[in-house]
Design an enzyme around this catalytic site. Structure first.
Site, PDB file in Angstrom:
ATOM      1  N   SER A 137       0.832  -1.199   0.000  1.00 16.94           N
ATOM      2  CA  SER A 137       0.000   0.000   0.000  1.00 16.94           C
ATOM      3  C   SER A 137       0.866   1.248   0.000  1.00 16.94           C
ATOM      4  O   SER A 137       1.967   1.263   0.574  1.00 16.94           O
ATOM      5  CB  SER A 137      -0.858  -0.026   1.272  1.00 16.94           C
ATOM      6  OG  SER A 137      -1.298   1.260   1.613  1.00 16.94           O
ATOM      7  N   GLU A 139       0.485   3.507   1.818  1.00 16.10           N
ATOM      8  CA  GLU A 139       0.649   3.886   3.234  1.00 16.10           C
ATOM      9  C   GLU A 139       2.050   3.555   3.741  1.00 16.10           C
ATOM     10  O   GLU A 139       2.462   4.089   4.769  1.00 16.10           O
ATOM     11  CB  GLU A 139      -0.398   3.181   4.102  1.00 16.10           C
ATOM     12  CG  GLU A 139      -1.808   3.725   3.940  1.00 16.10           C
ATOM     13  CD  GLU A 139      -1.996   5.113   4.538  1.00 16.10           C
ATOM     14  OE1 GLU A 139      -1.317   5.442   5.523  1.00 16.10           O
ATOM     15  OE2 GLU A 139      -2.829   5.872   4.004  1.00 16.10           O
ATOM     16  N   TYR A 161      -1.225   0.603  10.444  1.00 15.18           N
ATOM     17  CA  TYR A 161      -1.556  -0.096   9.199  1.00 15.18           C
ATOM     18  C   TYR A 161      -0.360  -0.056   8.239  1.00 15.18           C
ATOM     19  O   TYR A 161       0.067  -1.085   7.706  1.00 15.18           O
ATOM     20  CB  TYR A 161      -2.773   0.579   8.555  1.00 15.18           C
ATOM     21  CG  TYR A 161      -3.143   0.053   7.190  1.00 15.18           C
ATOM     22  CD1 TYR A 161      -4.054  -0.986   7.046  1.00 15.18           C
ATOM     23  CD2 TYR A 161      -2.602   0.616   6.028  1.00 15.18           C
ATOM     24  CE1 TYR A 161      -4.403  -1.458   5.792  1.00 15.18           C
ATOM     25  CE2 TYR A 161      -2.937   0.154   4.773  1.00 15.18           C
ATOM     26  CZ  TYR A 161      -3.845  -0.886   4.655  1.00 15.18           C
ATOM     27  OH  TYR A 161      -4.184  -1.352   3.417  1.00 15.18           O
TER      28      TYR A 161
HETATM   29  P1  GDP Z   1      -7.445   6.770   2.949  1.00 10.79           P
HETATM   30  O1  GDP Z   1      -6.584   7.439   1.928  1.00 10.79           O
HETATM   31  O2  GDP Z   1      -7.186   5.304   3.022  1.00 10.79           O
HETATM   32  O3  GDP Z   1      -7.412   7.436   4.274  1.00 10.79           O
HETATM   33  O4  GDP Z   1      -8.940   6.866   2.341  1.00 10.79           O
HETATM   34  P2  GDP Z   1     -10.243   7.686   2.726  1.00 10.79           P
HETATM   35  O5  GDP Z   1     -11.194   7.481   1.596  1.00 10.79           O
HETATM   36  O6  GDP Z   1     -10.762   7.344   4.080  1.00 10.79           O
HETATM   37  O7  GDP Z   1      -9.765   9.213   2.785  1.00 10.79           O
HETATM   38  C1  GDP Z   1      -9.255   9.874   1.675  1.00 10.79           C
HETATM   39  C2  GDP Z   1      -9.041  11.334   1.993  1.00 10.79           C
HETATM   40  O8  GDP Z   1     -10.276  12.021   2.103  1.00 10.79           O
HETATM   41  C3  GDP Z   1      -8.296  11.599   3.312  1.00 10.79           C
HETATM   42  O9  GDP Z   1      -7.336  12.609   3.061  1.00 10.79           O
HETATM   43  C4  GDP Z   1      -9.385  12.175   4.224  1.00 10.79           C
HETATM   44  O10 GDP Z   1      -8.882  13.087   5.195  1.00 10.79           O
HETATM   45  C5  GDP Z   1     -10.229  12.911   3.203  1.00 10.79           C
HETATM   46  N1  GDP Z   1     -11.582  13.202   3.687  1.00 10.79           N
HETATM   47  C6  GDP Z   1     -12.166  14.432   3.730  1.00 10.79           C
HETATM   48  N2  GDP Z   1     -13.406  14.333   4.232  1.00 10.79           N
HETATM   49  C7  GDP Z   1     -13.618  13.035   4.529  1.00 10.79           C
HETATM   50  C8  GDP Z   1     -14.730  12.324   5.070  1.00 10.79           C
HETATM   51  O11 GDP Z   1     -15.761  12.892   5.385  1.00 10.79           O
HETATM   52  N3  GDP Z   1     -14.575  10.961   5.213  1.00 10.79           N
HETATM   53  C9  GDP Z   1     -13.415  10.302   4.851  1.00 10.79           C
HETATM   54  N4  GDP Z   1     -13.329   8.967   4.991  1.00 10.79           N
HETATM   55  N5  GDP Z   1     -12.354  10.966   4.344  1.00 10.79           N
HETATM   56  C10 GDP Z   1     -12.449  12.303   4.177  1.00 10.79           C
END
Ligand code: GDP
Length: 344
Positions: A137, A139, A161
């Site tokens: 990933s 990450e 993670y």
């Molecule tokens: P990640 O890259 O595995 O953390 O995937 P996510 O889909 O959870 O988040 C992607 C990005 O969207 C991150 O930078 C979050 O901070 C941003 N983000 C902004 N608003 C939101 C929200 O309401 N929900 C989530 N899940 N992410 C958000």
């Protein structure tokens, strides 16, 4: 480093067998579909307490073989490998929602690193010429100092993670270099589809835009609209996984689009897909903004393009429109609940 190459048994059957952990997740679905279309026998290992998740395979559920195996049980995994004689193993099992890993770092490590180690040990012990794919990933890059990231970028994971994924990655590399196993790691950036659960931002937005279009809710509360990600379509990314295992020599590849978009772009694309102006519906709640998100995780997929001839086929706009359309259909059919207002 010593290369303790071992004599391998060869799977003599005419049909290639792919063994997949994490088969009931998003990637498991798309990978199974790809491999079934290619004529593979597809076998999924699903933990005994997660048997009900097999329904998530929908139309594929009857076309794959599912075995109930505890992924923390080395003996059971070895037995599975011994009996199934897989030509390829795809280790996709992981708790995919990154923030959850803070609540259970040890459990995260055991599922991600432990499963990879146990599977690699099993392949080695059974002396199979099995090819192994480790789902790594972006990450593992974590707190990046430069963008875009390639296979040469230093790893600086920022959460349990990412640390677990990095440990699994190195364990795979050790098996490749020390024991001569054909093992690869795909360092995948965010990849999405209508099969993403709604806690991910893409699906949260597609479901909310569709819900608002149908008048089922009237607002969407978001975190950081300026956060950026490299988002691609999961169906394209499983193609890269398979291609990695068809090469002459095993290697690791960064897989992503190379394009950054903001969450604001995502919201705009989703609402545009249902002819709505997002500014009238979207609010920001500062409590949903994650700390420390100044880094830019964006792929440099040059190596995958050159060596695997892999390029993503679905654009960002096509992906989001596809997700919104699917959610409209599901809401109209009553197969999903509307989403809007305040959710993480
Ligand atoms: P990640 O890259 O595995 O953390 O995937 P996510 O889909 O959870 O988040 C992607 C990005 O969207 C991150 O930078 C979050 O901070 C941003 N983000 C902004 N608003 C939101 C929200 O309401 N929900 C989530 N899940 N992410 C958000």
């Amino acid at each position: 480093m010593a290369n303790l190459s071992i004599p391998f048994h060869i799977n003599e059957s005419m049909t290639s067998t792919a063994l997949i952990t994490g088969i009931t997740g998003q990637d498991g679905y798309y990978l199974s579909r790809l491999l079934l279309d290619k004529g593979y026998r597809v076998v999924g290992l699903v933990p005994p307490d997660r048997q009900e998740s097999v329904t998530k395979l929908d139309d594929l559920a009857d076309r794959v073989d599912i075995y109930s195996v505890d992924l923390t049980d080395s003996q059971a995994l070895r037995l599975a490998v011994e009996q199934l004689l897989p030509t390829e193993v795809y280790n996709l099992a992981a708790p995919s929602f990154v923030p959850d890993s803070w609540a259970d770092p040890l459990g995260t490590l055991d599922l991600i690193t432990g499963t990879a180690t146990r599977l690699l040990d099993a392949i080695r012990a059974v002396k199979l010429r099995t090819r192994f794919y480790q789902a790594s990933s972006s990450e593992i890059f974590g707190d990046v100092q430069s963008a875009p990231q390639s296979e040469q970028t230093p790893f600086r994971p920022k959460n349990p993670y990412g640390a677990a994924k990095l440990h699994a990655h190195w364990t795979m590399v050790h098996h490749r270099e020390h024991y001569g196993l054909y093992a690869c790691s795909g360092i995948l950036y965010n990849h999405e589809s209508p099969r993403r659960p709604p806690q991910f931002v893409t699906r949260k937005i597609s479901l909310a835009a569709a819900s608002i279009k149908l008048g089922l809710t009237d607002r969407l509360v978001m975190g950081n609209l300026d956060a950026k990600r490299d988002w691609g379509f999961a169906g394209d990314y499983v193609q890269a996984m398979w291609q990695m295992l068809q090469m002459k020599a095993p290697d690791d590849y960064v897989i992503g689009t190379g394009c950054l978009h903001t969450v604001r772009d995502l919201v705009a694309a989703a609402f545009a897909a249902v002819d709505l102006d997002w500014t009238g519906y979207v609010e920001v709640d500062p409590t949903l903004i994650r700390a420390d998100e100044h880094f830019q995780l964006v792929a440099n997929p040059t190596k995958a393009k050159q060596k695997l001839q892999w390029t993503p086929q679905v654009s960002f706009e096509e992906l989001i429109e596809h997700m919104v359309r699917q959610d409209l259909e599901r809401l109209q059919a009553g197969t999903v609940a509307p989403l809007g207002g305040h959710s993480s």
